[in-house]
Scaffold this motif. Structure first.
Motif, PDB file in Angstrom:
ATOM      1  N   TYR A   7      -7.136 -18.508  85.349  1.00  0.00           N
ATOM      2  CA  TYR A   7      -7.285 -18.136  83.939  1.00  0.00           C
ATOM      3  C   TYR A   7      -8.766 -18.019  83.586  1.00  0.00           C
ATOM      4  O   TYR A   7      -9.607 -18.677  84.200  1.00  0.00           O
ATOM      5  CB  TYR A   7      -6.679 -19.215  83.027  1.00  0.00           C
ATOM      6  CG  TYR A   7      -5.192 -19.350  83.133  1.00  0.00           C
ATOM      7  CD1 TYR A   7      -4.354 -18.503  82.417  1.00  0.00           C
ATOM      8  CD2 TYR A   7      -4.606 -20.330  83.935  1.00  0.00           C
ATOM      9  CE1 TYR A   7      -2.973 -18.623  82.503  1.00  0.00           C
ATOM     10  CE2 TYR A   7      -3.230 -20.466  84.025  1.00  0.00           C
ATOM     11  CZ  TYR A   7      -2.422 -19.610  83.308  1.00  0.00           C
ATOM     12  OH  TYR A   7      -1.060 -19.733  83.388  1.00  0.00           O
ATOM     13  N   SER A   8      -9.046 -17.242  82.558  1.00  0.00           N
ATOM     14  CA  SER A   8     -10.393 -17.242  81.993  1.00  0.00           C
ATOM     15  C   SER A   8     -10.632 -18.554  81.245  1.00  0.00           C
ATOM     16  O   SER A   8     -11.694 -19.153  81.347  1.00  0.00           O
ATOM     17  CB  SER A   8     -10.586 -16.083  81.013  1.00  0.00           C
ATOM     18  OG  SER A   8     -10.639 -14.880  81.706  1.00  0.00           O
ATOM     19  N   ARG A   9      -9.607 -18.963  80.497  1.00  0.00           N
ATOM     20  CA  ARG A   9      -9.691 -20.213  79.745  1.00  0.00           C
ATOM     21  C   ARG A   9      -8.286 -20.794  79.654  1.00  0.00           C
ATOM     22  O   ARG A   9      -7.356 -20.099  79.266  1.00  0.00           O
ATOM     23  CB  ARG A   9     -10.240 -19.955  78.338  1.00  0.00           C
ATOM     24  CG  ARG A   9     -10.512 -21.200  77.543  1.00  0.00           C
ATOM     25  CD  ARG A   9     -11.166 -20.895  76.205  1.00  0.00           C
ATOM     26  NE  ARG A   9     -12.328 -20.028  76.275  1.00  0.00           N
ATOM     27  CZ  ARG A   9     -13.576 -20.432  76.555  1.00  0.00           C
ATOM     28  NH1 ARG A   9     -13.815 -21.691  76.804  1.00  0.00           N
ATOM     29  NH2 ARG A   9     -14.568 -19.554  76.566  1.00  0.00           N
ATOM     30  N   TYR A  10      -8.164 -22.062  80.035  1.00  0.00           N
ATOM     31  CA  TYR A  10      -6.860 -22.715  79.983  1.00  0.00           C
ATOM     32  C   TYR A  10      -7.061 -24.205  79.726  1.00  0.00           C
ATOM     33  O   TYR A  10      -7.993 -24.781  80.264  1.00  0.00           O
ATOM     34  CB  TYR A  10      -6.084 -22.509  81.295  1.00  0.00           C
ATOM     35  CG  TYR A  10      -4.701 -23.121  81.236  1.00  0.00           C
ATOM     36  CD1 TYR A  10      -3.657 -22.429  80.643  1.00  0.00           C
ATOM     37  CD2 TYR A  10      -4.471 -24.408  81.701  1.00  0.00           C
ATOM     38  CE1 TYR A  10      -2.398 -23.008  80.545  1.00  0.00           C
ATOM     39  CE2 TYR A  10      -3.216 -24.982  81.595  1.00  0.00           C
ATOM     40  CZ  TYR A  10      -2.190 -24.282  81.021  1.00  0.00           C
ATOM     41  OH  TYR A  10      -0.953 -24.841  80.897  1.00  0.00           O
ATOM     42  N   PRO A  11      -6.152 -24.832  78.953  1.00  0.00           N
ATOM     43  CA  PRO A  11      -5.057 -24.234  78.188  1.00  0.00           C
ATOM     44  C   PRO A  11      -5.542 -23.663  76.858  1.00  0.00           C
ATOM     45  O   PRO A  11      -6.559 -24.087  76.316  1.00  0.00           O
ATOM     46  CB  PRO A  11      -4.103 -25.412  77.967  1.00  0.00           C
ATOM     47  CG  PRO A  11      -4.979 -26.622  77.960  1.00  0.00           C
ATOM     48  CD  PRO A  11      -6.127 -26.300  78.892  1.00  0.00           C
ATOM     49  N   VAL A  12      -4.765 -22.713  76.362  1.00  0.00           N
ATOM     50  CA  VAL A  12      -5.005 -22.112  75.058  1.00  0.00           C
ATOM     51  C   VAL A  12      -3.722 -22.290  74.261  1.00  0.00           C
ATOM     52  O   VAL A  12      -2.637 -21.952  74.740  1.00  0.00           O
ATOM     53  CB  VAL A  12      -5.370 -20.615  75.186  1.00  0.00           C
ATOM     54  CG1 VAL A  12      -5.507 -19.970  73.823  1.00  0.00           C
ATOM     55  CG2 VAL A  12      -6.663 -20.454  75.991  1.00  0.00           C
ATOM     56  N   GLY A  35      -6.460 -22.905  88.201  1.00  0.00           N
ATOM     57  CA  GLY A  35      -7.901 -22.788  88.028  1.00  0.00           C
ATOM     58  C   GLY A  35      -8.219 -22.101  86.721  1.00  0.00           C
ATOM     59  O   GLY A  35      -7.500 -21.195  86.294  1.00  0.00           O
ATOM     60  N   SER A  36      -9.290 -22.546  86.089  1.00  0.00           N
ATOM     61  CA  SER A  36      -9.743 -21.933  84.845  1.00  0.00           C
ATOM     62  C   SER A  36     -11.269 -21.798  84.893  1.00  0.00           C
ATOM     63  O   SER A  36     -11.968 -22.760  85.199  1.00  0.00           O
ATOM     64  CB  SER A  36      -9.332 -22.795  83.645  1.00  0.00           C
ATOM     65  OG  SER A  36      -9.794 -22.225  82.446  1.00  0.00           O
ATOM     66  N   ILE A  37     -11.740 -20.604  84.608  1.00  0.00           N
ATOM     67  CA  ILE A  37     -13.182 -20.366  84.632  1.00  0.00           C
ATOM     68  C   ILE A  37     -13.879 -21.178  83.546  1.00  0.00           C
ATOM     69  O   ILE A  37     -14.938 -21.745  83.774  1.00  0.00           O
ATOM     70  CB  ILE A  37     -13.473 -18.859  84.486  1.00  0.00           C
ATOM     71  CG1 ILE A  37     -12.909 -18.108  85.695  1.00  0.00           C
ATOM     72  CG2 ILE A  37     -14.969 -18.602  84.331  1.00  0.00           C
ATOM     73  CD1 ILE A  37     -12.876 -16.611  85.562  1.00  0.00           C
ATOM     74  N   HIS A  38     -13.252 -21.258  82.371  1.00  0.00           N
ATOM     75  CA  HIS A  38     -13.840 -21.994  81.258  1.00  0.00           C
ATOM     76  C   HIS A  38     -12.871 -23.057  80.752  1.00  0.00           C
ATOM     77  O   HIS A  38     -11.661 -22.842  80.766  1.00  0.00           O
ATOM     78  CB  HIS A  38     -14.172 -21.046  80.094  1.00  0.00           C
ATOM     79  CG  HIS A  38     -15.129 -19.965  80.471  1.00  0.00           C
ATOM     80  ND1 HIS A  38     -16.465 -20.199  80.662  1.00  0.00           N
ATOM     81  CD2 HIS A  38     -14.938 -18.646  80.721  1.00  0.00           C
ATOM     82  CE1 HIS A  38     -17.063 -19.066  80.991  1.00  0.00           C
ATOM     83  NE2 HIS A  38     -16.147 -18.116  81.040  1.00  0.00           N
ATOM     84  N   HIS A  57      -8.247 -27.154  87.437  1.00  0.00           N
ATOM     85  CA  HIS A  57      -9.582 -27.199  88.029  1.00  0.00           C
ATOM     86  C   HIS A  57     -10.461 -26.194  87.289  1.00  0.00           C
ATOM     87  O   HIS A  57     -10.121 -25.012  87.216  1.00  0.00           O
ATOM     88  CB  HIS A  57      -9.529 -26.836  89.509  1.00  0.00           C
ATOM     89  CG  HIS A  57      -8.623 -27.720  90.305  1.00  0.00           C
ATOM     90  ND1 HIS A  57      -9.054 -28.871  90.905  1.00  0.00           N
ATOM     91  CD2 HIS A  57      -7.298 -27.625  90.580  1.00  0.00           C
ATOM     92  CE1 HIS A  57      -8.045 -29.438  91.541  1.00  0.00           C
ATOM     93  NE2 HIS A  57      -6.961 -28.706  91.343  1.00  0.00           N
ATOM     94  N   TYR A  58     -11.591 -26.672  86.780  1.00  0.00           N
ATOM     95  CA  TYR A  58     -12.513 -25.804  86.048  1.00  0.00           C
ATOM     96  C   TYR A  58     -13.706 -25.451  86.917  1.00  0.00           C
ATOM     97  O   TYR A  58     -14.186 -26.270  87.707  1.00  0.00           O
ATOM     98  CB  TYR A  58     -12.987 -26.491  84.764  1.00  0.00           C
ATOM     99  CG  TYR A  58     -11.857 -26.739  83.800  1.00  0.00           C
ATOM    100  CD1 TYR A  58     -11.338 -25.696  83.046  1.00  0.00           C
ATOM    101  CD2 TYR A  58     -11.281 -27.997  83.678  1.00  0.00           C
ATOM    102  CE1 TYR A  58     -10.276 -25.904  82.180  1.00  0.00           C
ATOM    103  CE2 TYR A  58     -10.223 -28.221  82.814  1.00  0.00           C
ATOM    104  CZ  TYR A  58      -9.730 -27.168  82.070  1.00  0.00           C
ATOM    105  OH  TYR A  58      -8.676 -27.375  81.223  1.00  0.00           O
ATOM    106  N   ALA A  59     -14.189 -24.215  86.757  1.00  0.00           N
ATOM    107  CA  ALA A  59     -15.398 -23.810  87.461  1.00  0.00           C
ATOM    108  C   ALA A  59     -16.535 -24.725  87.014  1.00  0.00           C
ATOM    109  O   ALA A  59     -16.631 -25.080  85.840  1.00  0.00           O
ATOM    110  CB  ALA A  59     -15.732 -22.355  87.144  1.00  0.00           C
ATOM    111  N   PRO A  60     -17.384 -25.117  87.940  1.00  0.00           N
ATOM    112  CA  PRO A  60     -18.510 -25.972  87.562  1.00  0.00           C
ATOM    113  C   PRO A  60     -19.530 -25.198  86.727  1.00  0.00           C
ATOM    114  O   PRO A  60     -19.489 -23.964  86.675  1.00  0.00           O
ATOM    115  CB  PRO A  60     -19.096 -26.409  88.906  1.00  0.00           C
ATOM    116  CG  PRO A  60     -18.456 -25.585  89.949  1.00  0.00           C
ATOM    117  CD  PRO A  60     -17.306 -24.859  89.354  1.00  0.00           C
ATOM    118  N   PRO A  61     -20.479 -25.911  86.119  1.00  0.00           N
ATOM    119  CA  PRO A  61     -21.534 -25.234  85.352  1.00  0.00           C
ATOM    120  C   PRO A  61     -22.342 -24.285  86.236  1.00  0.00           C
ATOM    121  O   PRO A  61     -22.337 -24.403  87.472  1.00  0.00           O
ATOM    122  CB  PRO A  61     -22.417 -26.393  84.859  1.00  0.00           C
ATOM    123  CG  PRO A  61     -21.587 -27.616  84.999  1.00  0.00           C
ATOM    124  CD  PRO A  61     -20.600 -27.361  86.090  1.00  0.00           C
ATOM    125  N   GLY A  62     -23.048 -23.371  85.588  1.00  0.00           N
ATOM    126  CA  GLY A  62     -23.790 -22.321  86.292  1.00  0.00           C
ATOM    127  C   GLY A  62     -24.686 -22.810  87.409  1.00  0.00           C
ATOM    128  O   GLY A  62     -24.708 -22.223  88.494  1.00  0.00           O
TER     129      GLY A  62
END
Length: 190
Positions: A7-12, A35-38, A57-62
């Motif tokens: 997902y781009s963002r989860y949960p929404v 997985g969720s990017i944000h 699981h969220y993507a880590p910071p930049g």
């Protein structure tokens, strides 16, 4: 079979249909990796989300995800050609290096977790990231287009066609969306 979701963002809160779909798959015995990017923008959750067994699981910071890029480059898994082609074809606003960095994290996660296939709801930045993830890990994906995502958010019909051409299958929510998608993505019309 172990399924992933990206997902781009989860949960929404407004996307309970995603919760219900994943809960039904778990009920049927599928193990999921989500997985969720944000991360979500609010702490408000629908009770459905709390019943999901799979952790998110969220993507880590930049700064950290850049380390994943270095790891992918070192392991000869960085999709140099795909990043360059997307920057040239779609311009810098499409953020191909960022999509590839996020994909490097999720490619490692999905490989480690034994994901055989992953699904993306919405033809947006997560679906764009899926192209890079597939190139890095060889894991096939599918996508559900919902409306605003492919009509406005993605902002590029050529990229939409590329996503649809690379997906194992494309689902839509309405007959109206199906006719629009078939017109925009004739190679994936079936």
């Amino acid at each position: 079979m172990r399924l992933g979701y990206l997902y781009s963002r989860y949960p929404v809160l407004s996307q309970t249909f995603c919760d219900m779909e994943m809960l039904e798959l778990e009920r049927r015995g599928f193990e999921l990796v989500v997985g969720s990017i944000h991360p979500p923008l609010t702490s408000i959750r629908h009770p459905h989300a709390g019943r999901l067994k799979a952790p998110v699981h969220y993507a880590p910071p930049g700064a950290i995800v850049r380390l994943w890029e270095e790891k992918a480059r070192g392991g000869n898994r960085w999709p140099h050609g795909l990043v360059a082609a997307h920057e040239q074809r779609y311009g810098p606003q499409i953020k191909a290096p960022t999509r590839a960095r996020n994909a490097s994290y999720f490619a490692e996660l999905f490989r480690r977790e034994g994901v055989n296939h992953f699904h993306v709801h919405f033809a947006n930045r997560a679906a764009h990231t899926a192209l890079f993830l597939k190139a890095m890990a060889g894991i096939p994906f599918s996508v559900t287009a919902h409306g605003q995502d492919f009509m406005a958010d993605l902002g590029n019909d050529d990229l939409l066609r590329e996503i649809c051409d690379e997906a194992e299958f494309v689902a839509v929510e309405t007959e109206y969306s199906r006719s629009l998608m078939q017109a925009r993505c004739p190679n994936a019309a079936a």
